[in-house]
Design an enzyme around this catalytic site. Sequence first.
Site, PDB file in Angstrom:
ATOM      1  N   ASP A   1       1.499  -0.745   9.278  1.00 57.07           N
ATOM      2  CA  ASP A   1       2.477   0.310   9.000  1.00 57.07           C
ATOM      3  C   ASP A   1       1.778   1.589   8.556  1.00 57.07           C
ATOM      4  OD1 ASP A   1       4.594  -1.256   9.693  1.00 57.07           O
ATOM      5  OD2 ASP A   1       5.719  -0.921   7.845  1.00 57.07           O
TER       6      ASP A   1
ATOM      7  N   LYS B   1     -10.055 -10.111   1.411  1.00 56.76           N
ATOM      8  CA  LYS B   1     -10.210  -9.861  -0.024  1.00 56.76           C
ATOM      9  C   LYS B   1     -11.132 -10.953  -0.554  1.00 56.76           C
ATOM     10  CE  LYS B   1      -9.037  -7.614  -3.810  1.00 56.76           C
ATOM     11  NZ  LYS B   1      -9.615  -6.294  -4.095  1.00 56.76           N
TER      12      LYS B   1
END
Length: 355
Positions: free
Chosen positions: A251, A191
């Site tokens: 996930d 980020k």
Amino acid sequence: MVMNIALLKGDGIGPEIVDSAVEVLKKTGEKYGHTFNFTPYLIGGCAIDATGEPLPKETVEGCLAADSVLLGAVGGPKWDTLPGNMRPEKALLGIRAAMELYTNLRPAKLYPALKDDCPLRPDIVANGFDILIVRELTGGIYFGDRGYREGKYGEEAYDTECYSRMEIERIARAAFEAALVRRCNVISIDKANVLESSRLWRKTVHEVAADYPTVTCTDMLVDNAAMQLVKNPSQFDVIVTSNMFGDILSDEASQITGSIGMLASASLGATKRGLYEPIHGSAPDIAGQDKANPIATVLSAAMMLRYAFGLEEEARNIERAVDDVLEAGVRTADIAHGVNAVGCKEMTAEILKRL
Ligand code: NAD
């Protein structure tokens, strides 16, 4: 080659699926002339029952003395009311810390034979996907400075994302090494448009990339990566990212394969030893019923052969056997959708036949 493997079968379906992987390793040893010695140790709920603690000292010592470690899963309703530091799951963090495992490798692959299990539209996954997520496991915000304090609006809580150049460099190296034996493409996720720690991450990853001229390295912002994983998953080969971003994205990636019983993982440190385990839990709802899918654990054993012992051909042989078994239509209940399901033992026998 003689290899000593510590077995942490754990709870629930753990013993069934680890036994399965042991049979696959034994047959692989016979075929290729290797000896695997297995020593079981207690972990999780069964360790609490036997010794009063989830991670006995003998287990830690046994894992540190072994050449590699294969883990099933821990936990179950029997131990759910225990206090946090006495829970079976506490042993997982304990063993990862004791073995100093800072790299987590999680493959997420769509098997052509299981494409109907994928929740994405068929045109999106027409080319399949085969992604390896390399997640930093012992740094970042999960381990950073944290606490409570009085802030501008009264009581506040804070957590800190902090990465050293050393931590980024070693995880980047793990990703580039992994890419060399795959499709030679690394996408580093950060980020960097907002976070200082991400800017150091990006700079350091590119410095490491210079040592791997045959591997392509590009950057992607984490918000875009979350979208791209469901929009065009086949663009990814190796993803390298921080602890928290990796937690979330791995996930997401595992969900788009559609089958938790198929997904393997490896956690590695400075030594080659590593800890290999399926990503799913102990599935107490099907424990002891011969219903578990052993493939995630069998594929974890294949990862062990590849990363701990450098036995690439042996690892591929196991992965091929799993492909063949699925192509032949053999299915455990979790991937059968009600038709012709076999049990854990029969699935294991079908894999053994094809090794
Ligand atoms: P789970 O992964 O154990 O089960 C979720 C669902 O998937 C269940 O319906 C289960 O039957 C099914 N499933 C999981 N693995 C399967 C397999 N190999 N074959 C067929 N079906 C399978 O997650 P949960 O139910 O949330 O957790 C159960 C216990 O496992 C809890 O105590 C939890 O804390 C623990 N857990 C342990 C680990 C680990 O040991 N690494 C990871 C996650 C959860």
